[in-house]
Design a protein around this motif. Structure first.
Motif, PDB file in Angstrom:
ATOM      1  N   LEU A  16       0.822  -1.204   0.000  1.00 35.07           N
ATOM      2  CA  LEU A  16       0.000   0.000   0.000  1.00 35.07           C
ATOM      3  C   LEU A  16       0.859   1.259   0.000  1.00 35.07           C
ATOM      4  CD1 LEU A  16      -2.742   1.358   0.160  1.00 35.07           C
ATOM      5  CD2 LEU A  16      -2.689   1.074   2.650  1.00 35.07           C
ATOM      6  N   LYS A  17       1.904   1.293   0.809  1.00 34.60           N
ATOM      7  CA  LYS A  17       2.788   2.467   0.831  1.00 34.60           C
ATOM      8  C   LYS A  17       3.454   2.667  -0.529  1.00 34.60           C
ATOM      9  CE  LYS A  17       4.078   2.792   5.687  1.00 34.60           C
ATOM     10  NZ  LYS A  17       5.198   2.730   6.644  1.00 34.60           N
ATOM     11  N   LYS A  18       3.918   1.590  -1.110  1.00 35.98           N
ATOM     12  CA  LYS A  18       4.564   1.695  -2.415  1.00 35.98           C
ATOM     13  C   LYS A  18       3.583   2.191  -3.474  1.00 35.98           C
ATOM     14  CE  LYS A  18       8.011  -1.922  -1.558  1.00 35.98           C
ATOM     15  NZ  LYS A  18       8.493  -3.261  -1.967  1.00 35.98           N
ATOM     16  N   ARG A  19       2.358   1.673  -3.413  1.00 35.31           N
ATOM     17  CA  ARG A  19       1.362   2.083  -4.408  1.00 35.31           C
ATOM     18  C   ARG A  19       1.007   3.555  -4.260  1.00 35.31           C
ATOM     19  NH1 ARG A  19      -3.971   2.594  -4.252  1.00 35.31           N
ATOM     20  NH2 ARG A  19      -4.189   1.539  -2.242  1.00 35.31           N
ATOM     21  N   LEU A  20       0.806   4.007  -3.012  1.00 32.89           N
ATOM     22  CA  LEU A  20       0.469   5.413  -2.779  1.00 32.89           C
ATOM     23  C   LEU A  20       1.606   6.332  -3.217  1.00 32.89           C
ATOM     24  CD1 LEU A  20      -1.241   5.164   0.721  1.00 32.89           C
ATOM     25  CD2 LEU A  20      -2.355   5.674  -1.451  1.00 32.89           C
ATOM     26  N   THR A  21       2.838   5.936  -2.925  1.00 28.94           N
ATOM     27  CA  THR A  21       3.987   6.747  -3.333  1.00 28.94           C
ATOM     28  C   THR A  21       4.085   6.830  -4.853  1.00 28.94           C
ATOM     29  OG1 THR A  21       5.186   6.089  -1.330  1.00 28.94           O
ATOM     30  CG2 THR A  21       6.485   7.012  -3.121  1.00 28.94           C
TER      31      THR A  21
ATOM     32  N   GLU B  54       1.566   6.462  -7.025  1.00 27.58           N
ATOM     33  CA  GLU B  54       0.466   7.293  -7.509  1.00 27.58           C
ATOM     34  C   GLU B  54       0.764   8.774  -7.314  1.00 27.58           C
ATOM     35  OE1 GLU B  54      -3.036   6.031  -5.499  1.00 27.58           O
ATOM     36  OE2 GLU B  54      -3.183   4.118  -6.574  1.00 27.58           O
ATOM     37  N   LEU B  55       1.334   9.109  -6.156  1.00 26.88           N
ATOM     38  CA  LEU B  55       1.666  10.501  -5.880  1.00 26.88           C
ATOM     39  C   LEU B  55       2.703  11.019  -6.872  1.00 26.88           C
ATOM     40  CD1 LEU B  55       1.355  12.956  -4.029  1.00 26.88           C
ATOM     41  CD2 LEU B  55       3.126  11.978  -2.556  1.00 26.88           C
ATOM     42  N   GLU B  56       3.704  10.215  -7.165  1.00 24.32           N
ATOM     43  CA  GLU B  56       4.747  10.619  -8.117  1.00 24.32           C
ATOM     44  C   GLU B  56       4.148  10.869  -9.491  1.00 24.32           C
ATOM     45  OE1 GLU B  56       9.093   9.049  -9.747  1.00 24.32           O
ATOM     46  OE2 GLU B  56       7.835   7.769  -8.489  1.00 24.32           O
ATOM     47  N   THR B  57       3.234   9.993  -9.917  1.00 17.41           N
ATOM     48  CA  THR B  57       2.606  10.151 -11.229  1.00 17.41           C
ATOM     49  C   THR B  57       1.777  11.422 -11.306  1.00 17.41           C
ATOM     50  OG1 THR B  57       2.510   7.735 -11.495  1.00 17.41           O
ATOM     51  CG2 THR B  57       1.083   9.061 -12.909  1.00 17.41           C
ATOM     52  N   MET B  58       0.981  11.688 -10.276  1.00 17.50           N
ATOM     53  CA  MET B  58       0.120  12.872 -10.278  1.00 17.50           C
ATOM     54  C   MET B  58       0.915  14.162 -10.210  1.00 17.50           C
ATOM     55  SD  MET B  58      -3.262  11.834  -8.071  1.00 17.50           S
ATOM     56  CE  MET B  58      -2.382  11.162  -6.673  1.00 17.50           C
ATOM     57  N   LEU B  59       2.042  14.156  -9.488  1.00 14.60           N
ATOM     58  CA  LEU B  59       2.853  15.365  -9.383  1.00 14.60           C
ATOM     59  C   LEU B  59       3.505  15.739 -10.707  1.00 14.60           C
ATOM     60  CD1 LEU B  59       4.568  14.865  -5.902  1.00 14.60           C
ATOM     61  CD2 LEU B  59       2.826  16.539  -6.502  1.00 14.60           C
ATOM     62  N   LYS B  60       3.690  14.758 -11.582  1.00 17.34           N
ATOM     63  CA  LYS B  60       4.302  15.030 -12.882  1.00 17.34           C
ATOM     64  C   LYS B  60       3.307  15.605 -13.879  1.00 17.34           C
ATOM     65  CE  LYS B  60       7.894  11.461 -12.604  1.00 17.34           C
ATOM     66  NZ  LYS B  60       8.395  10.191 -13.172  1.00 17.34           N
ATOM     67  N   GLU B  61       2.007  15.413 -13.626  1.00 15.55           N
ATOM     68  CA  GLU B  61       0.987  15.830 -14.570  1.00 15.55           C
ATOM     69  C   GLU B  61       0.611  17.295 -14.364  1.00 15.55           C
ATOM     70  OE1 GLU B  61      -2.197  13.192 -13.800  1.00 15.55           O
ATOM     71  OE2 GLU B  61      -1.263  11.446 -14.773  1.00 15.55           O
ATOM     72  N   ASP B  62       0.005  17.875 -15.403  1.00 10.06           N
ATOM     73  CA  ASP B  62      -0.575  19.212 -15.251  1.00 10.06           C
ATOM     74  C   ASP B  62      -1.745  19.123 -14.286  1.00 10.06           C
ATOM     75  OD1 ASP B  62       1.213  20.268 -17.036  1.00 10.06           O
ATOM     76  OD2 ASP B  62      -0.109  19.943 -18.770  1.00 10.06           O
ATOM     77  N   ARG B  63      -1.901  20.153 -13.482  1.00 15.76           N
ATOM     78  CA  ARG B  63      -2.876  20.080 -12.398  1.00 15.76           C
ATOM     79  C   ARG B  63      -4.060  20.998 -12.632  1.00 15.76           C
ATOM     80  NH1 ARG B  63       1.787  20.807  -7.938  1.00 15.76           N
ATOM     81  NH2 ARG B  63       2.978  18.990  -8.516  1.00 15.76           N
TER      82      ARG B  63
ATOM     83  N   LYS C  70      -7.119  15.059  -5.823  1.00 10.88           N
ATOM     84  CA  LYS C  70      -6.595  13.692  -5.721  1.00 10.88           C
ATOM     85  C   LYS C  70      -5.222  13.679  -5.049  1.00 10.88           C
ATOM     86  CE  LYS C  70      -9.023  11.854  -9.765  1.00 10.88           C
ATOM     87  NZ  LYS C  70      -8.870  11.259 -11.125  1.00 10.88           N
ATOM     88  N   ILE C  71      -4.397  14.692  -5.353  1.00 11.76           N
ATOM     89  CA  ILE C  71      -3.075  14.777  -4.724  1.00 11.76           C
ATOM     90  C   ILE C  71      -3.215  14.941  -3.218  1.00 11.76           C
ATOM     91  CG2 ILE C  71      -1.016  16.241  -4.492  1.00 11.76           C
ATOM     92  CD1 ILE C  71      -1.211  16.795  -7.483  1.00 11.76           C
ATOM     93  N   ILE C  72      -4.124  15.818  -2.788  1.00  9.04           N
ATOM     94  CA  ILE C  72      -4.347  16.028  -1.354  1.00  9.04           C
ATOM     95  C   ILE C  72      -4.808  14.744  -0.688  1.00  9.04           C
ATOM     96  CG2 ILE C  72      -5.712  17.280   0.346  1.00  9.04           C
ATOM     97  CD1 ILE C  72      -3.582  18.967  -0.995  1.00  9.04           C
ATOM     98  N   ASP C  73      -5.760  14.036  -1.307  1.00  6.77           N
ATOM     99  CA  ASP C  73      -6.267  12.784  -0.731  1.00  6.77           C
ATOM    100  C   ASP C  73      -5.164  11.739  -0.613  1.00  6.77           C
ATOM    101  OD1 ASP C  73      -8.781  13.855  -0.541  1.00  6.77           O
ATOM    102  OD2 ASP C  73      -9.505  13.003  -2.430  1.00  6.77           O
ATOM    103  N   THR C  74      -4.348  11.632  -1.652  1.00  6.68           N
ATOM    104  CA  THR C  74      -3.264  10.643  -1.629  1.00  6.68           C
ATOM    105  C   THR C  74      -2.248  10.974  -0.546  1.00  6.68           C
ATOM    106  OG1 THR C  74      -3.534  10.325  -4.015  1.00  6.68           O
ATOM    107  CG2 THR C  74      -1.506   9.498  -3.022  1.00  6.68           C
ATOM    108  N   LYS C  75      -1.912  12.256  -0.386  1.00  2.00           N
ATOM    109  CA  LYS C  75      -0.958  12.649   0.649  1.00  2.00           C
ATOM    110  C   LYS C  75      -1.506  12.367   2.040  1.00  2.00           C
ATOM    111  CE  LYS C  75       1.718  16.138  -1.820  1.00  2.00           C
ATOM    112  NZ  LYS C  75       2.245  17.513  -1.792  1.00  2.00           N
ATOM    113  N   ILE C  76      -2.785  12.647   2.245  1.00  6.96           N
ATOM    114  CA  ILE C  76      -3.397  12.366   3.552  1.00  6.96           C
ATOM    115  C   ILE C  76      -3.343  10.872   3.847  1.00  6.96           C
ATOM    116  CG2 ILE C  76      -5.576  12.380   4.816  1.00  6.96           C
ATOM    117  CD1 ILE C  76      -6.252  15.009   3.418  1.00  6.96           C
ATOM    118  N   HIS C  77      -3.675  10.048   2.850  1.00  8.63           N
ATOM    119  CA  HIS C  77      -3.656   8.595   3.033  1.00  8.63           C
ATOM    120  C   HIS C  77      -2.242   8.102   3.339  1.00  8.63           C
ATOM    121  CE1 HIS C  77      -5.503   4.554   1.510  1.00  8.63           C
ATOM    122  NE2 HIS C  77      -5.037   4.489   2.738  1.00  8.63           N
ATOM    123  N   LEU C  78      -1.247   8.625   2.607  1.00  8.77           N
ATOM    124  CA  LEU C  78       0.136   8.222   2.830  1.00  8.77           C
ATOM    125  C   LEU C  78       0.613   8.672   4.211  1.00  8.77           C
ATOM    126  CD1 LEU C  78       2.700   6.929   1.766  1.00  8.77           C
ATOM    127  CD2 LEU C  78       3.265   9.083   0.629  1.00  8.77           C
ATOM    128  N   ASN C  79       0.212   9.873   4.628  1.00  3.03           N
ATOM    129  CA  ASN C  79       0.551  10.349   5.973  1.00  3.03           C
ATOM    130  C   ASN C  79       0.001   9.414   7.045  1.00  3.03           C
ATOM    131  OD1 ASN C  79       2.027  12.610   5.342  1.00  3.03           O
ATOM    132  ND2 ASN C  79       0.265  13.958   5.246  1.00  3.03           N
TER     133      ASN C  79
END
Length: 362
Positions: A293-298, A300-309, A316-325
């Protein structure tokens, strides 16, 4: 050897220290440079030691602004040359590498009135430098207009001055990944800004000393600045670091106990034996899932940070960061409870040795 450079934007809360401790455990750097700690020397020293970094140099903050820290482990030798509120300059000696090299952790001023002071500081360091030289940190400036997205355009003259300073000091970017986006968001969509402020640059001697050296960003669960991971790798050195996360969920445990216990109608002793076998399987399965789960969240976060926002991607970035935290905190709480001591308060380190001690006590 690995080094880490990170604008932490404050280490005054236990949560921020836990994030730093998790990152150090995950990446296992030998040297760590932190900016904007916003702490005095005493509190910064406590935070540093709680992360397992015995050696360090602290530059305390001015009220709630600034603050630097350079920390390192015992297997390297670090000699302080000079420091200021903008930088820490040291010589580094590694085992297996005959030549010393110079590291400058730099925090560029966010205020235009002080920017020339930082650039003049770089010039003086360059004039006095006869070593392989690496400069890493938050420069608070970009080189080209395409390194910024959103907000007001950056002044062309400021970018030209920055490029001229790096050229004058013969400092080159260590690959494209040595530059990373930082971002902020206000109340309006147009304040969603990305800028490449954090980077690492080096002179020709350093690049020749570490032909495989590189810098990459680490997608992380905190907002704004992402850490920079500096790989000082020569042709003889290849390091692999692994993370072994694990945490038992109390609610899952109760449900699993009930299911395992009610699955058998055998006598009491046989039911207890069946319960032992079932719990062992459940624990191994859960630990594996938590790591995945940690690897998957990390990822996903890396992929979203590379995209235009846009607004949807930002949510989605906020939700993923909260989940990873949450996953990171669960891992910390598990080892705190398992050892049955207040190790966060008294400074015991969250290391493999400490985990083994907790397992032996069980």
């Amino acid at each position: 050897m690995k080094s880490l450079s990170w604008n932490v934007r404050g280490l005054g809360s236990p949560r921020a220290v836990r994030r730093l401790r998790h990152l150090i455990k995950q990446q296992n750097p030998r040297m760590v440079f932190l900016m904007e700690t916003k702490l005095d020397k005493k509190r910064m020293e406590m935070a540093r030691k709680s992360c397992g970094l015995v050696n360090g140099i602290e530059i305390e903050a001015e009220w709630t602004r600034g603050g630097l820290c350079l920390a390192w482990k015992d297997d390297i030798e670090v000699t302080l040359k000079i420091f200021s509120k903008w930088h820490i300059d040291v010589l580094v000696k590694e085992d297996g590498i005959q030549e010393e090299w110079q590291f400058t952790g730099l925090y560029g001023s966010p205020y235009l009135r002080d920017q020339n002071l930082v650039w003049n500081l770089l010039r003086r360091l360059n004039q006095e430098c006869n070593y392989p030289w690496l400069v890493a940190g938050d420069f608070n400036e970009i080189m080209y207009s395409f390194e910024k997205s959103g907000g007001l355009p950056r002044d062309q003259r400021r970018m030209e001055v920055f490029r001229d300073i790096l050229e004058e000091c013969q400092l080159m970017d260590i690959g494209y990944s040595g530059v990373w986006y930082t971002w902020e968001r206000g109340n309006l969509p147009e304040t969603n800004i990305r800028e490449r402020l954090d980077r690492g640059v080096a002179n020709g001697k350093w690049i020749n000393l570490f032909p495989l050296g590189s810098i990459q960003h680490i997608p992380y669960s905190t907002p704004n600045h992402c850490p920079l991971l500096i790989m000082q790798i020569d042709s003889q050195e290849i390091e692999v670091f692994t993370l072994k996360p694990g945490r038992l969920w109390r609610n899952h445990l109760r449900r699993s106990l009930k299911e395992i216990w009610e699955s058998s109608l055998k006598p009491l002793m046989d039911k207890l034996k069946n319960l032992q076998i079932g719990l062992t399987k459940w624990t191994n399965t859960l630990k594996g899932k938590k790591g995945e789960l940690k690897k998957r969240l990390t990822k996903e976060l890396e992929t979203m940070l590379k995209e235009d926002r846009d607004d949807e991607t930002f949510s989605k970035i906020i939700d993923t960061k909260i989940h990873l935290n949450m996953e990171i905190e669960k891992d910390e709480v598990y080892w705190e409870q398992r050892a049955r001591v207040n190790w966060l308060q008294f400074g015991d380190r969250n290391t493999a040795y400490f985990h083994n001690c907790a397992t032996a006590r069980r």
